[in-house]
Design an enzyme around this catalytic site. Structure first.
Site, PDB file in Angstrom:
ATOM      1  N   LEU A 107      -9.105  -4.388 -10.561  1.00 20.26           N
ATOM      2  CA  LEU A 107      -8.115  -4.997  -9.663  1.00 20.26           C
ATOM      3  C   LEU A 107      -8.510  -6.426  -9.281  1.00 20.26           C
ATOM      4  O   LEU A 107      -9.655  -6.694  -8.936  1.00 20.26           O
ATOM      5  CB  LEU A 107      -8.015  -4.142  -8.381  1.00 20.26           C
ATOM      6  CG  LEU A 107      -7.070  -4.674  -7.296  1.00 20.26           C
ATOM      7  CD1 LEU A 107      -5.611  -4.519  -7.714  1.00 20.26           C
ATOM      8  CD2 LEU A 107      -7.307  -3.964  -5.960  1.00 20.26           C
TER       9      LEU A 107
ATOM     10  N   GLY B 170       0.056  -6.162  16.137  1.00 25.12           N
ATOM     11  CA  GLY B 170       0.126  -6.376  17.586  1.00 25.12           C
ATOM     12  C   GLY B 170       1.147  -5.447  18.220  1.00 25.12           C
ATOM     13  O   GLY B 170       0.857  -4.761  19.212  1.00 25.12           O
TER      14      GLY B 170
ATOM     15  N   ASP C  26       2.231  -7.316   8.560  1.00 30.26           N
ATOM     16  CA  ASP C  26       2.725  -7.674   9.894  1.00 30.26           C
ATOM     17  C   ASP C  26       2.868  -6.440  10.787  1.00 30.26           C
ATOM     18  O   ASP C  26       3.045  -5.322  10.295  1.00 30.26           O
ATOM     19  CB  ASP C  26       4.084  -8.380   9.736  1.00 30.26           C
ATOM     20  CG  ASP C  26       4.470  -9.149  10.987  1.00 30.26           C
ATOM     21  OD1 ASP C  26       3.616  -9.340  11.877  1.00 30.26           O
ATOM     22  OD2 ASP C  26       5.645  -9.557  11.072  1.00 30.26           O
TER      23      ASP C  26
ATOM     24  N   TRP D 125       2.364  -2.670  17.031  1.00 29.52           N
ATOM     25  CA  TRP D 125       1.915  -1.277  16.893  1.00 29.52           C
ATOM     26  C   TRP D 125       1.023  -0.911  18.076  1.00 29.52           C
ATOM     27  O   TRP D 125       1.157   0.152  18.675  1.00 29.52           O
ATOM     28  CB  TRP D 125       1.148  -1.101  15.582  1.00 29.52           C
ATOM     29  CG  TRP D 125       0.681   0.304  15.339  1.00 29.52           C
ATOM     30  CD1 TRP D 125       1.354   1.291  14.683  1.00 29.52           C
ATOM     31  CD2 TRP D 125      -0.571   0.872  15.772  1.00 29.52           C
ATOM     32  NE1 TRP D 125       0.609   2.456  14.676  1.00 29.52           N
ATOM     33  CE2 TRP D 125      -0.580   2.223  15.342  1.00 29.52           C
ATOM     34  CE3 TRP D 125      -1.670   0.380  16.461  1.00 29.52           C
ATOM     35  CZ2 TRP D 125      -1.647   3.086  15.585  1.00 29.52           C
ATOM     36  CZ3 TRP D 125      -2.732   1.231  16.710  1.00 29.52           C
ATOM     37  CH2 TRP D 125      -2.717   2.572  16.270  1.00 29.52           C
TER      38      TRP D 125
ATOM     39  N   HIS E 168      -5.178  -4.553  14.993  1.00 34.49           N
ATOM     40  CA  HIS E 168      -5.791  -5.270  13.861  1.00 34.49           C
ATOM     41  C   HIS E 168      -6.896  -4.421  13.225  1.00 34.49           C
ATOM     42  O   HIS E 168      -7.066  -4.417  12.010  1.00 34.49           O
ATOM     43  CB  HIS E 168      -6.372  -6.604  14.321  1.00 34.49           C
ATOM     44  CG  HIS E 168      -5.332  -7.591  14.751  1.00 34.49           C
ATOM     45  ND1 HIS E 168      -4.194  -7.852  14.008  1.00 34.49           N
ATOM     46  CD2 HIS E 168      -5.234  -8.390  15.846  1.00 34.49           C
ATOM     47  CE1 HIS E 168      -3.462  -8.774  14.616  1.00 34.49           C
ATOM     48  NE2 HIS E 168      -4.063  -9.112  15.746  1.00 34.49           N
TER      49      HIS E 168
HETATM   50  C1  FPP Z   1       0.007  -9.654  11.674  1.00 32.50           C
HETATM   51  O1  FPP Z   1       0.292  -8.769  12.729  1.00 32.50           O
HETATM   52  C2  FPP Z   1      -1.344  -9.477  11.223  1.00 32.50           C
HETATM   53  C3  FPP Z   1      -2.318 -10.428  11.262  1.00 32.50           C
HETATM   54  C4  FPP Z   1      -2.102 -11.803  11.783  1.00 32.50           C
HETATM   55  C5  FPP Z   1      -3.673 -10.127  10.818  1.00 32.50           C
HETATM   56  C6  FPP Z   1      -3.812  -9.277   9.599  1.00 32.50           C
HETATM   57  C7  FPP Z   1      -5.187  -8.778   9.605  1.00 32.50           C
HETATM   58  C8  FPP Z   1      -5.572  -7.527   9.327  1.00 32.50           C
HETATM   59  C9  FPP Z   1      -4.674  -6.491   8.800  1.00 32.50           C
HETATM   60  C10 FPP Z   1      -6.973  -7.121   9.625  1.00 32.50           C
HETATM   61  C11 FPP Z   1      -8.023  -7.251   8.648  1.00 32.50           C
HETATM   62  C12 FPP Z   1      -7.764  -7.841   7.318  1.00 32.50           C
HETATM   63  C13 FPP Z   1      -8.678  -7.831   6.341  1.00 32.50           C
HETATM   64  C14 FPP Z   1      -8.410  -8.491   5.044  1.00 32.50           C
HETATM   65  C15 FPP Z   1      -9.957  -7.117   6.500  1.00 32.50           C
HETATM   66  P1  FPP Z   1       0.714  -9.406  14.121  1.00 32.50           P
HETATM   67  O2  FPP Z   1      -0.497  -9.528  14.962  1.00 32.50           O
HETATM   68  O3  FPP Z   1       1.465 -10.679  13.886  1.00 32.50           O
HETATM   69  O4  FPP Z   1       1.664  -8.306  14.697  1.00 32.50           O
HETATM   70  P2  FPP Z   1       2.895  -8.550  15.678  1.00 32.50           P
HETATM   71  O5  FPP Z   1       3.894  -9.364  14.935  1.00 32.50           O
HETATM   72  O6  FPP Z   1       3.350  -7.176  15.965  1.00 32.50           O
HETATM   73  O7  FPP Z   1       2.333  -9.251  16.873  1.00 32.50           O
END
Ligand code: FPP
Length: 231
Positions: free
Chosen positions: A119, A11, A8, A13, A25
């Site tokens: 793994l 966004g 998490d 960040w 992302h």
């Molecule tokens: C949550 O942060 C993150 C996600 C919904 C996406 C996770 C995806 C990745 C880390 C990218 C690629 C993954 C792979 C497996 C290649 P958020 O957007 O909810 O952050 P926020 O809460 O600060 O808005």
């Protein structure tokens, strides 16, 4: 040792630096590569990453498309290296609504690596714990209906065997980055006795050092699995 990670804070960040959410992302995807690489050295035998939830479709279309593009890129760029490193990749979640080419890449990656013994990497895409329980319930009900399973024979093991994680141990530790103190529909059946940890960094800042610190803190936790204190 099975570690689940709710990645998490991508966004936040990005926006806190005046950048587009997708930049966060993208950086998050580079963390995935690094954390996967470091897992075996840290004693992690199974790593489950929450990449896209059943609720994430509600995000703006360009953010959803950007995430899908990152998944495509990750699978394409890492297929051979993951196989070479003996990683076995599996996907959790309902792949049905995903684009055909992504589903093909997922099948290719899990097919190619299915006999690997290093793994175990689970990537949860269009995954929700409640959705997983619904799908498991449906397949159990279908067996009861066609007479191959009796109602009285349904046990905890039956449920486990119908989850996306069948044949895998439950997570010992679930890490959620970026400060929210909840599981948000991640492995809600499997997490019954998992230790929970909430490091105060966003996923794009989750380095191998922070990962190692989390595992060190986990090693000091006393797990009782419902038994009485036994010091
Ligand atoms: C949550 O942060 C993150 C996600 C919904 C996406 C996770 C995806 C990745 C880390 C990218 C690629 C993954 C792979 C497996 C290649 P958020 O957007 O909810 O952050 P926020 O809460 O600060 O808005």
């Amino acid at each position: 040792m099975h570690v689940g990670i709710i990645m998490d804070g991508n966004g936040r960040w990005a926006t806190s630096r005046g950048l587009a959410r997708l930049v966060g992302h993208k950086r998050g995807a580079s963390r995935v590569k690094d954390i996967v690489k470091n897992s075996p050295n840290l004693g992690v035998t199974t790593l489950t990453l929450y990449a896209f939830s059943t609720e994430n479709w509600k995000r703006a279309a360009h953010e959803v498309e950007g995430l899908m593009k990152l998944f495509r890129g990750y699978m394409q760029n890492n297929l051979l290296e993951l196989h070479d490193k003996n990683v076995r990749v599996r996907f959790l979640g309902d792949a049905t609504p995903l684009a055909q080419d992504i589903r093909l890449q997922m099948e290719q990656l899990s097919g190619l690596t299915k006999d690997n013994t290093g793994l175990n990497l689970n990537i949860a895409i269009n995954y929700g714990g409640r959705d997983e329980i619904i799908r498991a319930t449906r397949s159990i009900a279908a067996k009861v209906l066609d007479g191959t399973l009796s109602v009285d024979a349904i046990t905890e093991g039956t449920i486990c065997d119908h989850m996306d994680t069948r044949e895998q141990a439950d997570p010992d530790l679930i890490i959620r980055t970026a400060g929210e103190l909840r599981l948000s529909n991640f492995m809600i059946w499997q997490s019954a006795y998992s230790e929970l940890m909430f490091p105060n960094v966003s996923w794009p800042d989750f380095t191998a050092e922070v990962y190692a610190e989390c595992l060190e803190e986990f090693a000091g936790r006393v797990r009782r699995f419902g038994n009485a204190d036994s010091n």
